[in-house]
Design a protein around this motif. Structure first.
Motif, PDB file in Angstrom:
ATOM      1  N   ALA A  44       2.312   4.526   8.558  1.00 51.85           N
ATOM      2  CA  ALA A  44       1.725   5.528   7.672  1.00 51.85           C
ATOM      3  C   ALA A  44       2.771   6.214   6.816  1.00 51.85           C
ATOM      4  N   GLU A  45       3.920   6.532   7.423  1.00 53.19           N
ATOM      5  CA  GLU A  45       4.992   7.223   6.702  1.00 53.19           C
ATOM      6  C   GLU A  45       5.724   6.292   5.740  1.00 53.19           C
ATOM      7  N   ARG A  46       6.090   5.104   6.216  1.00 53.51           N
ATOM      8  CA  ARG A  46       6.904   4.185   5.414  1.00 53.51           C
ATOM      9  C   ARG A  46       6.149   3.632   4.217  1.00 53.51           C
ATOM     10  N   HIS A  47       4.837   3.434   4.360  1.00 57.34           N
ATOM     11  CA  HIS A  47       4.072   2.782   3.307  1.00 57.34           C
ATOM     12  C   HIS A  47       3.068   3.713   2.633  1.00 57.34           C
ATOM     13  N   ALA A  48       3.170   4.991   2.924  1.00 53.32           N
ATOM     14  CA  ALA A  48       2.300   5.991   2.297  1.00 53.32           C
ATOM     15  C   ALA A  48       0.833   5.564   2.361  1.00 53.32           C
ATOM     16  N   ILE A  49       0.391   5.291   3.568  1.00 56.03           N
ATOM     17  CA  ILE A  49      -0.964   4.795   3.784  1.00 56.03           C
ATOM     18  C   ILE A  49      -2.003   5.805   3.284  1.00 56.03           C
ATOM     19  N   GLN A  50      -2.929   5.324   2.465  1.00 51.88           N
ATOM     20  CA  GLN A  50      -4.029   6.141   1.973  1.00 51.88           C
ATOM     21  C   GLN A  50      -5.394   5.620   2.422  1.00 51.88           C
ATOM     22  N   LYS A  51      -5.411   4.393   2.948  1.00 49.94           N
ATOM     23  CA  LYS A  51      -6.661   3.773   3.386  1.00 49.94           C
ATOM     24  C   LYS A  51      -6.519   3.350   4.841  1.00 49.94           C
ATOM     25  N   VAL A  52      -7.519   3.691   5.642  1.00 47.78           N
ATOM     26  CA  VAL A  52      -7.511   3.342   7.059  1.00 47.78           C
ATOM     27  C   VAL A  52      -8.878   2.776   7.424  1.00 47.78           C
ATOM     28  N   PHE A  53      -8.844   1.655   8.147  1.00 46.99           N
ATOM     29  CA  PHE A  53     -10.078   1.102   8.702  1.00 46.99           C
ATOM     30  C   PHE A  53      -9.896   0.982  10.204  1.00 46.99           C
ATOM     31  N   VAL A  54     -10.806   1.581  10.959  1.00 45.92           N
ATOM     32  CA  VAL A  54     -10.728   1.591  12.417  1.00 45.92           C
ATOM     33  C   VAL A  54     -11.932   0.862  12.978  1.00 45.92           C
ATOM     34  N   MET A  96       1.356  -9.490  -8.144  1.00 44.94           N
ATOM     35  CA  MET A  96       0.959  -8.076  -8.188  1.00 44.94           C
ATOM     36  C   MET A  96       0.806  -7.555  -6.758  1.00 44.94           C
ATOM     37  N   ASN A  97       1.485  -6.456  -6.430  1.00 41.31           N
ATOM     38  CA  ASN A  97       1.393  -5.886  -5.099  1.00 41.31           C
ATOM     39  C   ASN A  97       0.025  -5.246  -4.878  1.00 41.31           C
ATOM     40  N   LYS A  98      -0.462  -5.424  -3.681  1.00 38.26           N
ATOM     41  CA  LYS A  98      -1.740  -4.814  -3.312  1.00 38.26           C
ATOM     42  C   LYS A  98      -1.468  -3.489  -2.605  1.00 38.26           C
ATOM     43  N   PRO A  99      -2.389  -2.541  -2.681  1.00 35.36           N
ATOM     44  CA  PRO A  99      -2.192  -1.278  -1.961  1.00 35.36           C
ATOM     45  C   PRO A  99      -2.245  -1.512  -0.451  1.00 35.36           C
ATOM     46  N   PRO A 100      -1.550  -0.686   0.324  1.00 41.12           N
ATOM     47  CA  PRO A 100      -1.527  -0.867   1.775  1.00 41.12           C
ATOM     48  C   PRO A 100      -2.779  -0.304   2.448  1.00 41.12           C
ATOM     49  N   LEU A 101      -3.130  -0.888   3.570  1.00 38.76           N
ATOM     50  CA  LEU A 101      -4.257  -0.406   4.358  1.00 38.76           C
ATOM     51  C   LEU A 101      -3.930  -0.603   5.837  1.00 38.76           C
ATOM     52  N   LEU A 102      -4.169   0.418   6.637  1.00 41.59           N
ATOM     53  CA  LEU A 102      -3.971   0.337   8.082  1.00 41.59           C
ATOM     54  C   LEU A 102      -5.288  -0.055   8.733  1.00 41.59           C
ATOM     55  N   PHE A 103      -5.249  -1.134   9.507  1.00 41.94           N
ATOM     56  CA  PHE A 103      -6.441  -1.676  10.172  1.00 41.94           C
ATOM     57  C   PHE A 103      -6.161  -1.663  11.676  1.00 41.94           C
ATOM     58  N   LEU A 104      -6.948  -0.915  12.424  1.00 34.03           N
ATOM     59  CA  LEU A 104      -6.764  -0.808  13.872  1.00 34.03           C
ATOM     60  C   LEU A 104      -7.972  -1.398  14.589  1.00 34.03           C
ATOM     61  N   ASN A 163      -8.292  -8.068   3.519  1.00 29.43           N
ATOM     62  CA  ASN A 163      -6.983  -8.674   3.262  1.00 29.43           C
ATOM     63  C   ASN A 163      -6.879  -9.255   1.860  1.00 29.43           C
ATOM     64  N   LYS A 164      -7.996  -9.568   1.257  1.00 32.03           N
ATOM     65  CA  LYS A 164      -7.983 -10.087  -0.113  1.00 32.03           C
ATOM     66  C   LYS A 164      -7.598  -9.015  -1.123  1.00 32.03           C
ATOM     67  N   HIS A 165      -7.787  -7.745  -0.755  1.00 30.87           N
ATOM     68  CA  HIS A 165      -7.620  -6.665  -1.717  1.00 30.87           C
ATOM     69  C   HIS A 165      -6.558  -5.647  -1.315  1.00 30.87           C
ATOM     70  N   TYR A 166      -6.070  -5.750  -0.076  1.00 33.07           N
ATOM     71  CA  TYR A 166      -5.063  -4.813   0.431  1.00 33.07           C
ATOM     72  C   TYR A 166      -3.985  -5.569   1.205  1.00 33.07           C
ATOM     73  N   ASP A 167      -2.804  -4.965   1.255  1.00 36.14           N
ATOM     74  CA  ASP A 167      -1.792  -5.412   2.205  1.00 36.14           C
ATOM     75  C   ASP A 167      -2.157  -4.775   3.547  1.00 36.14           C
ATOM     76  N   VAL A 168      -2.742  -5.563   4.407  1.00 35.86           N
ATOM     77  CA  VAL A 168      -3.287  -5.032   5.654  1.00 35.86           C
ATOM     78  C   VAL A 168      -2.214  -4.999   6.740  1.00 35.86           C
ATOM     79  N   TYR A 169      -2.007  -3.812   7.294  1.00 34.73           N
ATOM     80  CA  TYR A 169      -1.137  -3.617   8.452  1.00 34.73           C
ATOM     81  C   TYR A 169      -2.063  -3.529   9.660  1.00 34.73           C
ATOM     82  N   LEU A 170      -2.078  -4.588  10.438  1.00 32.34           N
ATOM     83  CA  LEU A 170      -3.028  -4.739  11.529  1.00 32.34           C
ATOM     84  C   LEU A 170      -2.397  -4.401  12.871  1.00 32.34           C
ATOM     85  N   GLY A 171      -2.990  -3.448  13.581  1.00 29.63           N
ATOM     86  CA  GLY A 171      -2.585  -3.110  14.935  1.00 29.63           C
ATOM     87  C   GLY A 171      -3.727  -3.390  15.897  1.00 29.63           C
TER      88      GLY A 171
END
Length: 414
Positions: free
Chosen positions: A105-115, A1-9, A33-41
């Motif tokens: 943000a554009e490619r994965h339609a990011i709706q969740k951000v953690f900074v 099952m795919n997890k929703p994406p999240l941007l983590f900076l 990371n257990k609950h989202y596909d985390v894109y970490l920058g």
């Protein structure tokens, strides 16, 4: 099952979790990371940490990092005097990082951000992030830290630090207005920040305590031998030794407290354990029985084998991991009220708080003598029990889990 994406900076690579900010950011990353596909920058500001990139990739869906040249970053920071911004914004601005954030943000339609850290908020202030749930962990009220620094400076340094305090405070308040939640490392930090916010933003501010890996910082854990640990009795200070507050604390202790302690216990050594010691800290090693270790692979022997731990911080914000770790290892400690801020542990024989040099020294002497008398018996300090009750990551991250609608039972457990 795919997890929703999240941007983590994050302003610094959150691995290995071997110093204050990285410990907190890594444990938050693990949970998300257990609950989202985390894109970490993130940035890597110490070349030593680049060896951990592959290991960090196991804790996120995608990792994008930029090596940060500190000299270049400082030069970029100086452009703030032309723009009216706080120095920390251009210091941490990178065009490739900004481009990556936009593309993710554009490619994965990011709706969740953690900074993590106010300096990274600049990457998600554009219009496309306005519809996202944006959560920022300020950790400390950094602007107030600059105010404290300014109080101890004069001349040009005082002017620069006061300017950074004022400009950063304005930026922090702006971010609080824009974002959905503003987090801090303790209720005390949150209260301070909340007190200067407009009424409509005050409810966004909350404290989320640091935790301790009580399995790792366990007095019963077996440790590999550490050659640099002195054979005789010693006390320790632990922490990154290029961090101003730690440097100030050690210099104050070495000048005002250590001579009193050493006079009363001539056989005692003072160990300063932590990476990247400044020249001022290195120079202390010229004194008899003062040991500056530099970077160590495992900090625990310097805590467990010490007669007591000292945390004489005079400039501080938030919660001191060094205090939590010592308490989790059930070690006696003496600290200033600044170092104990936010932890609020009950004071007792093995957890003493003093701000005056003479009282601080007296407490250290008493604890060292007590440790020597009790060397053949088990020392029960009550400190670990306090940590297990109040500062496990499972307990402290529960409010963050609620923000992201994660069941508290699913938070990282230990």
């Amino acid at each position: 099952m795919n997890k929703p994406p999240l941007l983590f900076l994050c302003h610094r690579i959150p691995f290995p979790p071997n110093k204050g900010d990285k410990i907190r950011s890594f444990n938050i990353l693990q949970m998300l990371n257990k609950h989202y596909d985390v894109y970490l920058g993130c940035f890597i500001d110490d070349p030593y940490d680049e060896q951990y990139v592959d290991e960090l990739k196991k804790h996120c869906h995608q990792l994008f990092y930029r090596n940060q040249n500190k000299l270049l970053a400082k030069l970029k920071g100086m452009t703030a005097f032309l723009t009216g911004k706080p120095i920390t914004l251009p210091y941490y601005y990178d065009q490739e990082m900004a481009k990556w954030c936009q593309e993710v943000a554009e490619r994965h339609a990011i709706q969740k951000v953690f900074v993590y850290s106010s300096s990274m908020a600049q990457y998600c202030e554009t219009a496309q992030f306005n519809q996202c749930q944006r959560v920022i962990d300020f950790v400390d009220v950094d602007s107030d830290k600059w105010r404290q620094y300014a109080e101890n400076k004069s001349g040009l340094a005082k002017f620069i630090f006061q300017r950074e305090f004022k400009t950063l405070a304005r930026y922090e308040d702006k971010v609080c207005q824009q974002f959905d939640a503003s987090l801090f490392v303790s209720p005390d930090e949150a209260k301070l920040f909340r007190s200067r916010q407009q009424v409509n933003a005050q409810a966004k501010v909350q404290g989320i305590l640091n935790g301790v890996d009580i399995g790792f910082f366990n007095p019963s854990a077996s440790l590999a031998p550490e050659n640099k640990v002195p054979d005789g009795p010693f006390i320790s200070f632990t922490g990154a030794m290029d961090y101003w507050a730690n440097v100030d604390a050690v210099l104050w202790f070495a000048e005002n407290v250590w001579p009193i302690v050493k006079k009363n216990i001539p056989s005692l050594s003072f160990v300063i354990a932590g990476g990247n010691p400044t020249n001022q800290i290195k120079s202390l090693a010229t004194q008899p029985d003062v040991i500056v270790t530099g970077r160590v692979e495992d900090i625990r022997p310097y805590i467990t084998q010490a007669a007591c731990i000292v945390a004489p911080l005079r400039i501080a914000r938030g919660i001191q991991n060094k205090v939590l770790e010592a308490m989790s290892l059930d070690k006696p400690l003496v600290c200033t009220s600044m170092a104990m801020e936010g932890i609020n542990a009950p004071h007792h024989q093995y957890c003493q708080v003093h701000d005056e040099p003479e009282a601080f020294a007296k407490a250290v002497i008493e604890l060292v003598n007590s440790a020597q008398v009790s060397a053949t018996t088990e020392l029960v300090t009550e400190n670990r029990a306090w940590i297990k009750e109040h500062f496990t990551w499972q307990a402290t991250l529960a409010p963050l889990a609620k923000l992201y609608q994660i069941e508290s039972s699913e938070v990282t457990s230990q």
